[in-house]
Design a protein around this motif. Structure first.
Motif, short mmCIF file in Angstrom:
data_model
loop_
_atom_site.label_atom_id
_atom_site.label_comp_id
_atom_site.label_asym_id
_atom_site.label_seq_id
_atom_site.Cartn_x
_atom_site.Cartn_y
_atom_site.Cartn_z
N UNK A 1 46.23 38.55 33.47
CA UNK A 1 44.79 38.63 33.41
C UNK A 1 44.32 40.06 33.75
N UNK A 2 44.90 40.63 34.78
CA UNK A 2 44.51 41.99 35.18
C UNK A 2 44.90 43.00 34.11
N UNK A 3 46.07 42.84 33.54
CA UNK A 3 46.52 43.75 32.47
C UNK A 3 45.61 43.65 31.25
N UNK A 4 45.21 42.42 30.91
CA UNK A 4 44.29 42.23 29.77
C UNK A 4 42.95 42.90 30.06
N UNK A 5 42.47 42.77 31.28
CA UNK A 5 41.20 43.38 31.67
C UNK A 5 41.27 44.90 31.49
N UNK A 6 42.34 45.51 32.00
CA UNK A 6 42.51 46.96 31.89
C UNK A 6 42.59 47.37 30.42
N UNK A 7 43.40 46.65 29.66
CA UNK A 7 43.57 46.96 28.23
C UNK A 7 42.24 46.90 27.48
N UNK A 51 40.73 53.62 36.45
CA UNK A 51 40.23 52.26 36.29
C UNK A 51 41.01 51.29 37.17
N UNK A 52 42.33 51.40 37.18
CA UNK A 52 43.15 50.51 38.00
C UNK A 52 42.80 50.65 39.48
N UNK A 53 42.66 51.87 39.95
CA UNK A 53 42.27 52.09 41.35
C UNK A 53 40.88 51.53 41.63
N UNK A 54 39.96 51.73 40.69
CA UNK A 54 38.59 51.25 40.83
C UNK A 54 38.55 49.72 40.93
N UNK A 55 39.36 49.05 40.11
CA UNK A 55 39.42 47.59 40.14
C UNK A 55 39.97 47.12 41.48
N UNK A 56 41.10 47.68 41.91
CA UNK A 56 41.72 47.26 43.16
C UNK A 56 40.80 47.47 44.36
N UNK A 57 40.14 48.61 44.40
CA UNK A 57 39.20 48.88 45.49
C UNK A 57 38.01 47.93 45.43
N UNK A 58 37.50 47.70 44.23
CA UNK A 58 36.38 46.77 44.07
C UNK A 58 36.73 45.37 44.53
N UNK A 59 37.92 44.90 44.17
CA UNK A 59 38.35 43.57 44.59
C UNK A 59 38.52 43.52 46.11
N UNK A 71 36.58 38.28 30.35
CA UNK A 71 37.51 38.26 31.49
C UNK A 71 36.70 38.57 32.74
N UNK A 72 36.62 37.58 33.61
CA UNK A 72 35.82 37.69 34.83
C UNK A 72 36.75 37.72 36.04
N UNK A 73 36.90 38.89 36.64
CA UNK A 73 37.75 39.03 37.83
C UNK A 73 37.04 38.61 39.11
N UNK A 74 35.78 38.20 39.00
CA UNK A 74 34.99 37.85 40.19
C UNK A 74 35.18 36.41 40.62
N UNK A 75 35.87 35.62 39.83
CA UNK A 75 36.06 34.21 40.17
C UNK A 75 36.98 34.09 41.37
N UNK A 76 36.69 33.11 42.20
CA UNK A 76 37.56 32.82 43.33
C UNK A 76 38.85 32.24 42.79
#
Length: 85
Positions: A1-7, A51-59, A71-76
């Motif tokens: 899921x994370x790889x798809x988001x980045x792609x 982008x990868x760093x931004x996602x990890x920090x945001x999470x 693709x919603x990375x905000x879901x619990x």
């Protein structure tokens, strides 16, 4: 899921050639994700890393991340019981 988001986020990137011949890239949906490179390829690599760093920090900080192509990375995360493994 994370790889798809980045792609998919990288697929939305916008690149410009600067006056000095270098490149800048950004992802409009991901505020603040900007990278520079001497070549377009280098710029894309730097943008992916940023982008990868931004996602990890945001999470980690609990920031609301943009939904990219559904693709919603905000879901619990949902946890499966251990006995289902």
């Amino acid at each position: 899921m994370l790889s798809d988001y980045v792609h998919r986020a990288i697929a939305q990137a916008v690149y410009d050639k600067l006056e000095d011949g270098t490149f800048v890239g950004r992802i409009p949906a991901c505020q603040g994700v900007v990278a520079f490179g001497l070549t377009l390829g280098e710029c894309e690599d730097e943008l992916r890393s940023t982008l990868e760093d931004w996602i990890l920090l945001g999470l980690k900080l609990g920031h609301e991340l943009p939904v990219i192509d559904s693709i919603d990375l905000n879901k619990e995360p949902s946890l499966e019981p251990m006995n289902t493994l």
